[in-house]
Design a protein around this motif. Sequence first.
Motif, mmCIF file in Angstrom:
data_model
loop_
_atom_site.group_PDB
_atom_site.id
_atom_site.type_symbol
_atom_site.label_atom_id
_atom_site.label_comp_id
_atom_site.label_asym_id
_atom_site.label_seq_id
_atom_site.Cartn_x
_atom_site.Cartn_y
_atom_site.Cartn_z
ATOM 1 N N SER B 41 0.703 -1.173 0.037
ATOM 2 C CA SER B 41 -0.049 -0.043 -0.030
ATOM 3 C C SER B 41 0.839 1.369 0.113
ATOM 4 C CB SER B 41 -0.914 -0.060 1.225
ATOM 5 O OG SER B 41 -1.977 -0.999 1.188
ATOM 6 N N GLU B 42 1.847 1.300 0.699
ATOM 7 C CA GLU B 42 2.815 2.629 0.783
ATOM 8 C C GLU B 42 4.420 2.043 0.938
ATOM 9 O OE1 GLU B 42 1.609 5.430 0.608
ATOM 10 O OE2 GLU B 42 3.695 6.158 0.502
ATOM 11 N N PRO B 43 5.020 2.363 -0.118
ATOM 12 C CA PRO B 43 4.441 2.862 -1.481
ATOM 13 C C PRO B 43 3.537 1.846 -2.165
ATOM 14 C CG PRO B 43 6.940 2.200 -1.591
ATOM 15 C CD PRO B 43 6.563 2.058 -0.225
ATOM 16 N N PRO B 44 2.687 2.364 -2.764
ATOM 17 C CA PRO B 44 1.879 1.392 -3.589
ATOM 18 C C PRO B 44 2.776 0.920 -4.783
ATOM 19 C CG PRO B 44 1.434 3.917 -4.095
ATOM 20 C CD PRO B 44 2.291 3.839 -2.965
#
Lengths: 193, 193
Positions: B41-44
């Motif tokens: 999700s982060e970073p996607p």
Amino acid sequence: MKRSLGPRAAAYPTPVFIVGTYGGHGDPNVMAVAWGGICCSEPPCVAISVRKATLTYGNLVERKAFTVSIPSVDHLDVADFFGIASGRDVDKLAAVGLTPKRSDLTDAPYVEEFPVILECKVVHVAELGLHTQFVGQILDVKVDEACLDVDGKPSVNLIRPFSWAPVENHYYAMGERLGRGFTVGKVFVSENA
Amino acid sequence: MKRSLGPRAAAYPTPVFIVGTYGGHGDPNVMAVAWGGICCSEPPCVAISVRKATLTYGNLVERKAFTVSIPSVDHLDVADFFGIASGRDVDKLAAVGLTPKRSDLTDAPYVEEFPVILECKVVHVAELGLHTQFVGQILDVKVDEACLDVDGKPSVNLIRPFSWAPVENHYYAMGERLGRGFTVGKVFVSENA
């Protein structure tokens, strides 16, 4: 005309995998995971991504084993619950009245009532950021006999899996059968032969 | 009763991603990939797996950049063709009359006519066996304005993506909207609070 949404975790369709692991005391846990998918044909492997904060993460690091149980639409609410609650607070399978079944092939439990089961051992781990990706080699795929077609192949129409749509945050059923793979595109092969 | 199918690459639903890359002379290539999915999700990030034998593999190693173009059911036959033909034999986009558009953010082309585009740079590579997995950080997601709902969010009902079913080898449309994520399972939270 396209609109830029910025860097986002969004792709379609996205699966709903229920990842089964054992904790330190052999207590079964399940967690809903939307970031995952098959990642190798030979040996067959499936990737799942989990956050370090989850109970599942510790279980995966400890046991290097997991299962993926794929729910049908009949268990949509259960699967959603598996993504809301933490195994630290509640025995999720007991809470919904489903059965953790011990795999004979890997050190992890699966959801006996779900139609498709992948039994896996961890063969690769990648720290990607908020999520850690675990790649599991698939030791066996087990499918409910009621979900096999006349040729003995798993049929999406019979499994009735569902998808979770990122950003929009809605679940979707699967729809009509559209055509055969490596077949419907042959019209362009003949045109350019 | 479950039947054991042995070690198989099978999970449901499985996406159809069209991976865009440039070759050594800047020639655009596209390839259909079913092994892939969001992985952070982060970073996607999004993962895609390709065989070493493909033209795309060499392009990915060379340029460390790719796009994922997600087709709608309107381009089912085209997407299937992108999985049948090799870019070594034919300019696949020219053969079907679609447009390679150069990304402003990464060194790769995407299919302008497809509704959802992910522009990626390679951040992780894993040799898993027959397939090599490339993890791409998603620099931007671009979506056709006609596929955004009233809140500006991509809607599966409007995108109309499709799925490819392994083993069975059939494509399936997406079906009806079933309920909201992190919501429909709350019935079990209240029961056990």
